[in-house]
Design a protein around this motif. Structure first.
Motif, PDB file in Angstrom:
ATOM      1  N   HIS A 165     -22.684  19.022  24.535  1.00  0.00           N
ATOM      2  CA  HIS A 165     -21.549  18.130  24.777  1.00  0.00           C
ATOM      3  C   HIS A 165     -21.701  16.871  23.923  1.00  0.00           C
ATOM      4  CE1 HIS A 165     -18.419  15.931  26.773  1.00  0.00           C
ATOM      5  NE2 HIS A 165     -18.154  16.958  27.547  1.00  0.00           N
ATOM      6  N   GLY A 206     -19.264  23.968  34.070  1.00  0.00           N
ATOM      7  CA  GLY A 206     -17.990  23.327  34.389  1.00  0.00           C
ATOM      8  C   GLY A 206     -18.176  22.350  35.542  1.00  0.00           C
ATOM      9  N   GLN A 237     -20.152  19.266  34.320  1.00  0.00           N
ATOM     10  CA  GLN A 237     -19.353  18.340  33.502  1.00  0.00           C
ATOM     11  C   GLN A 237     -18.380  17.548  34.386  1.00  0.00           C
ATOM     12  OE1 GLN A 237     -18.403  20.324  29.344  1.00  0.00           O
ATOM     13  NE2 GLN A 237     -18.799  21.926  30.835  1.00  0.00           N
ATOM     14  N   ASP A 238     -17.781  18.201  35.371  1.00  0.00           N
ATOM     15  CA  ASP A 238     -16.879  17.493  36.293  1.00  0.00           C
ATOM     16  C   ASP A 238     -17.646  16.393  37.024  1.00  0.00           C
ATOM     17  OD1 ASP A 238     -14.965  19.258  35.515  1.00  0.00           O
ATOM     18  OD2 ASP A 238     -14.905  20.401  37.392  1.00  0.00           O
ATOM     19  N   ARG A 283     -14.365  19.007  29.951  1.00  0.00           N
ATOM     20  CA  ARG A 283     -15.025  20.321  29.960  1.00  0.00           C
ATOM     21  C   ARG A 283     -15.066  20.861  28.530  1.00  0.00           C
ATOM     22  NH1 ARG A 283     -14.389  24.359  34.934  1.00  0.00           N
ATOM     23  NH2 ARG A 283     -14.931  22.963  36.636  1.00  0.00           N
ATOM     24  N   THR A 337     -17.967  25.562  27.364  1.00  0.00           N
ATOM     25  CA  THR A 337     -17.241  26.618  28.086  1.00  0.00           C
ATOM     26  C   THR A 337     -17.787  27.996  27.694  1.00  0.00           C
ATOM     27  OG1 THR A 337     -15.627  26.751  26.307  1.00  0.00           O
ATOM     28  CG2 THR A 337     -15.089  25.262  28.128  1.00  0.00           C
TER      29      THR A 337
END
Ligand code: A3P
Length: 332
Positions: A113, A251, A254-255, A261, A264
């Motif tokens: 990320h 997911g 990351q939330d 997001r 993936t």
């Protein structure tokens, strides 16, 4: 360290004139002048927007032998201004456990990320000089799986920043214990059998003093952490789902971290040889990458009766953990 040599160079430069005529008069003034200049420049630059980030660096100080004061005072923001783009800061999010839960996989996946900066190795929590620089909006992360079972860790982390987000990767405690044993065995050939270490006499009482067993008492460890942090500060990641559905688990992470997001499904593929999900492209590379040989190593065979006894032993602790977290990890 570059910082200290910079300061040293400046100080030594100030001593140069001390050898010429009138040195006795000039020498005491030189450090004063230097200090006044630095103070003046720093007071100007300390005002927001007065200097570009690179110029806002205070005079470099020698590396602290112990945690910097800011790190130890309760509620300190823990920001370290340093040269170069971005700032070194204490982690806003920590992977605090558990050993052999899948912590390396999670950190490696998160490093894909763009808004996550993390050190590859562990742990440099208190060493601001080794923390990566982050730009505003980026998250500094670190993983130290032993924190979850270290009595002093929650108090210290809370003292540094009570807003720290805490991630715990948990895995079936029986499999986790065997994985832990497999790791020790790989470094210590001739280790007694798993069974001999897990039980006191034959198949007698489970030996909770053995760390491979004790780490899996998640409810007990969490109870201690909850004295310092509310449950809302935690995210519990399923070590099993991290293997079976890495993108789904990422997911959630990351939330929780308030990130877009970005990581993936398209980042993962299942590598049949490794038997685990691997990355299509590792960070900073175009090539696929699996975790190293120490992650996903074969486990020694443990008799079914031993596994059953341990499963029975952990069941009430697991149930309590499910209740505390509001998540059923499906280990029983
Ligand atoms: P095993 O080696 O027992 O299979 P940690 O990084 O916390 O030490 O955890 C190691 C465990 O991560 C491994 O234990 C493995 O099961 C798990 N794991 C999860 N995802 C993985 C992946 N993509 N590749 C390799 N191991 C992974």
């Amino acid at each position: 360290m570059a910082g200290s040599s910079g300061l040293g160079g400046g100080a030594r430069g100030g001593q140069g004139p001390g050898t010429g005529p009138g040195a006795a008069l000039r020498a005491p003034r030189a450090p004063l002048l230097l200090a006044a200049l630095l103070l003046g420049a720093y007071s100007l630059c300390a005002l927001p927007g007065r200097c570009p980030p690179a110029a806002r660096a205070p005079a470099p100080a020698p590396a602290p032998a112990e945690p910097p004061r800011a790190a130890r005072s309760p509620g300190a923001p823990g920001l370290q201004v340093a040269r170069g783009p971005g700032r070194r800061r204490f982690p806003q999010a920590l992977i605090v456990g558990v050993k052999k839960g899948g912590t390396r996989a999670l950190l490696e996946f998160l490093r894909l990320h763009p808004d996550v900066r993390a050190l590859g190795s562990e742990p440099h929590f208190f060493d601001s000089n080794l923390m990566p620089r982050t730009l505003d909006g980026q998250i500094t992360m670190e993983k130290t799986p032993s924190y979850f079972v270290t009595r002093e860790a929650p108090g210290r982390i809370h003292g540094m920043s009570p807003d720290t987000k805490l991630i715990v990767v948990v895995r079936n405690p029986v499999t986790r214990a065997i994985s832990d044993y497999a790791q020790t065995l790989s470094k210590t050939p001739g280790l007694p059998s798993f069974r001999a270490l897990a039980f006191r006499h034959g198949l007698g009482a489970v030996d909770t003093a053995w760390s491979a067993v004790r780490i899996g008492l998640y409810a007990q460890h969490l109870e201690h952490w909850l004295r310092y942090f509310p449950l809302s500060r935690f995210l519990f990641v399923s070590g099993e789902r991290l293997v079976s559905q890495p993108a789904a688990e990422l997911g959630r992470v990351q939330d929780f971290l308030g990130l877009r997001r970005v990581v993936t499904d398209k980042h993962f593929y299942f590598n049949a040889t490794k038997g685990f999900p691997c990355l299509r492209k590792a960070q900073g590379s175009r090539r696929p990458r699996c975790l190293g040989g120490s992650k996903g190593r074969p486990h020694p065979r443990v008799p079914e009766a031993v596994v059953r006894r341990l499963r029975d032993f952990y069941r009430p602790f697991n149930r309590k953990f499910y209740q505390m977290t509001g998540q059923d990890f499906g280990w029983d």
